[in-house]
Design an enzyme around this catalytic site. Structure first.
Site, short mmCIF file in Angstrom:
data_model
loop_
_atom_site.label_atom_id
_atom_site.label_comp_id
_atom_site.label_asym_id
_atom_site.label_seq_id
_atom_site.Cartn_x
_atom_site.Cartn_y
_atom_site.Cartn_z
N ILE A 168 -3.02 3.08 -5.78
CA ILE A 168 -3.83 4.27 -6.02
C ILE A 168 -3.01 5.54 -5.75
CG2 ILE A 168 -5.89 5.52 -5.24
CD1 ILE A 168 -7.07 2.74 -4.46
N GLY A 169 -2.18 5.51 -4.70
CA GLY A 169 -1.41 6.70 -4.34
C GLY A 169 -0.48 7.14 -5.46
N TYR A 210 -9.75 -4.29 9.26
CA TYR A 210 -9.56 -3.27 8.21
C TYR A 210 -10.77 -2.33 8.19
CZ TYR A 210 -9.24 -1.34 3.46
OH TYR A 210 -9.19 -0.50 2.37
N1 LIG Z 1 -7.70 -1.04 -3.66
C1 LIG Z 1 -8.97 -0.88 -3.30
O1 LIG Z 1 -9.90 -1.52 -3.82
C2 LIG Z 1 -9.32 0.09 -2.19
C3 LIG Z 1 -10.67 0.24 -1.84
C4 LIG Z 1 -11.01 1.12 -0.82
C5 LIG Z 1 -10.02 1.85 -0.20
N2 LIG Z 1 -8.70 1.69 -0.55
C6 LIG Z 1 -7.71 2.47 0.16
O2 LIG Z 1 -6.87 3.14 -0.77
C7 LIG Z 1 -5.60 3.40 -0.17
C8 LIG Z 1 -4.49 2.96 -1.11
O3 LIG Z 1 -4.59 1.55 -1.24
P1 LIG Z 1 -4.06 0.73 -2.50
O4 LIG Z 1 -5.20 -0.12 -2.92
O5 LIG Z 1 -3.39 1.61 -3.46
O6 LIG Z 1 -3.05 -0.24 -1.73
P2 LIG Z 1 -1.52 -0.68 -2.03
O7 LIG Z 1 -1.30 -0.83 -3.48
O8 LIG Z 1 -1.31 -1.85 -1.13
O9 LIG Z 1 -0.67 0.59 -1.53
C9 LIG Z 1 -0.62 0.91 -0.18
C10 LIG Z 1 0.41 2.01 0.00
O10 LIG Z 1 0.48 2.32 1.41
C11 LIG Z 1 1.85 2.25 1.79
N3 LIG Z 1 2.04 1.85 3.18
C12 LIG Z 1 1.59 0.73 3.79
N4 LIG Z 1 2.06 0.68 5.05
C13 LIG Z 1 2.81 1.79 5.24
C14 LIG Z 1 3.58 2.28 6.32
N5 LIG Z 1 3.69 1.62 7.47
N6 LIG Z 1 4.24 3.45 6.17
C15 LIG Z 1 4.17 4.14 5.01
N7 LIG Z 1 3.48 3.70 3.93
C16 LIG Z 1 2.81 2.54 4.06
C17 LIG Z 1 2.44 1.19 0.88
O11 LIG Z 1 3.86 1.24 0.88
P3 LIG Z 1 4.77 -0.06 0.49
O12 LIG Z 1 4.81 -0.10 -0.99
O13 LIG Z 1 6.09 0.25 1.12
O14 LIG Z 1 4.11 -1.25 1.09
C18 LIG Z 1 1.81 1.58 -0.45
O15 LIG Z 1 2.48 2.68 -1.00
C19 LIG Z 1 -5.60 2.66 1.16
O16 LIG Z 1 -5.88 3.57 2.20
C20 LIG Z 1 -6.74 1.67 1.00
O17 LIG Z 1 -7.29 1.29 2.24
C21 LIG Z 1 -8.33 0.83 -1.53
#
Ligand SMILES: NC(=O)c1ccc[n+]([C@@H]2O[C@H](COP(=O)([O-])OP(=O)(O)OC[C@H]3O[C@@H](n4cnc5c(N)ncnc54)[C@H](OP(=O)(O)O)[C@@H]3O)[C@@H](O)[C@H]2O)c1
Length: 283
Positions: A14-15, A162
């Site tokens: 998402i980021g 989580y």
């Molecule tokens: N996907 C969903 O359905 C969903 C639903 C509700 C909320 N969210 C929230 O949305 C946000 C983004 O999630 P996403 O789904 O896009 O997940 P994702 O694809 O797993 O991406 C997570 C991002 O966070 C980074 N990250 C993790 N640990 C880190 C650390 N120690 N230091 C710096 N960066 C770190 C990861 O970097 P690396 O690439 O280096 O691992 C990656 O860029 C999160 O806060 C998640 O909880 C997601």
């Protein structure tokens, strides 16, 4: 001068989609990524999606107290003035893993890192009507912070941990809204939807099932939209301390409206992160 937006964890999921949308809107986008190689690849790719895009990379980890401080220093150097700060980086841990501080990883990345960055970057949030966006999750309703157990993962659960970190974000939202008010900075939180990313991926049979199910979920670009909405929509000017489920402002469940627990979490986060020692005790 272009407005500056910081996106933590902007290299994938998402980021990354948020970074693409903001860069496409002409903002200067600064990605905070823990892996320099992955970060640089993402930076180049995002910059290539929009002509004239200005995308920069700051390498930094958000999984330990010292590392978060180092990341904050690097962000301060890169961004003397911040217009938009998006706390997107997050982990959904499949097992209890503690860092060098003895703290459970998602408690640090999802809860303590935004807490610390909100404090350490406050002096840079000087842009007119600067905005902070906290990416949280609708699963917060399953959370249950236990002050003596959760930071160390003693109550670790595959969903509960989580959910608890995301509930911590929301419990502290009114406090940060108050904290930022005098500076003219707003903060709102958003559940981006159920989005097809690598979040919570695991091995084994459950991992296979999860990957199959995820094909039906929404795209990262769809998840980015409500986040960009909070970061940019002029209609939200001045709105602060609110929770959005996707595009809709939604009342928080009672579990997230507990000022006594919020005060305890706030004091605990200050103590655990060592911020009490370096900040005036002004809340
Ligand atoms: N996907 C969903 O359905 C969903 C639903 C509700 C909320 N969210 C929230 O949305 C946000 C983004 O999630 P996403 O789904 O896009 O997940 P994702 O694809 O797993 O991406 C997570 C991002 O966070 C980074 N990250 C993790 N640990 C880190 C650390 N120690 N230091 C710096 N960066 C770190 C990861 O970097 P690396 O690439 O280096 O691992 C990656 O860029 C999160 O806060 C998640 O909880 C997601």
């Amino acid at each position: 001068v272009r407005p500056t937006a910081i996106v933590t964890g902007g290299n994938r999921g998402i980021g990354r989609a948020v970074a693409e949308q903001l860069a496409g809107d002409g903002l200067r986008v600064v990605l905070l990524c823990r892996d320099g190689h992955a970060g640089e690849q993402a930076r180049t790719a995002i910059a290539g999606t929009a002509p004239g895009a200005q995308v920069e990379l700051v390498v930094g980890r958000l999984d330990a107290i010292g590392a978060i401080r180092t990341a904050a220093d690097a962000l301060r150097d890169a961004c003397p003035q911040i217009d938009i700060l998006i706390h997107n980086a997050g982990v959904w841990p499949t097992r209890r893993l503690c860092n060098e501080d003895g703290l459970e990883q998602s408690f640090v990345v999802n809860h303590l890192a935004p807490f610390m960055l909100n404090h350490l970057l406050a002096p840079q949030l000087t842009a007119d009507r600067a905005r902070v966006v906290q990416v949280t999750a609708g699963l917060y309703v399953k959370g249950h912070p236990r002050l003596t157990a959760t930071p160390y993962g003693h109550d670790f659960g595959a969903i509960g941990t989580y959910a608890t970190t995301k509930l911590c974000n929301l419990l502290l939202l009114p406090r940060f809204a108050a904290h930022f008010r005098a500076r003219g900075v707003t903060i709102n939180a958003v559940h981006p939807g159920v989005i097809r990313t690598g979040l919570g991926d695991r091995t084994g049979p459950l991992g296979l099932v999860l990957r199959a199910v995820k094909r039906l979920w929404k795209s990262p670009a769809e998840g980015a939209r409500p986040i960009v909405h909070l970061a940019r929509d002029p209609a939200l000017e001045g709105r602060s301390g609110a929770y959005f489920d996707g595009p809709r402002e939604t009342p928080l469940a009672p579990i997230a409206r507990d000022p006594a627990l919020a005060a305890q979490l706030w004091d605990q986060a200050r103590a655990l992160s060592g911020l009490s020692a370096i900040l005036r005790d002004d809340g």
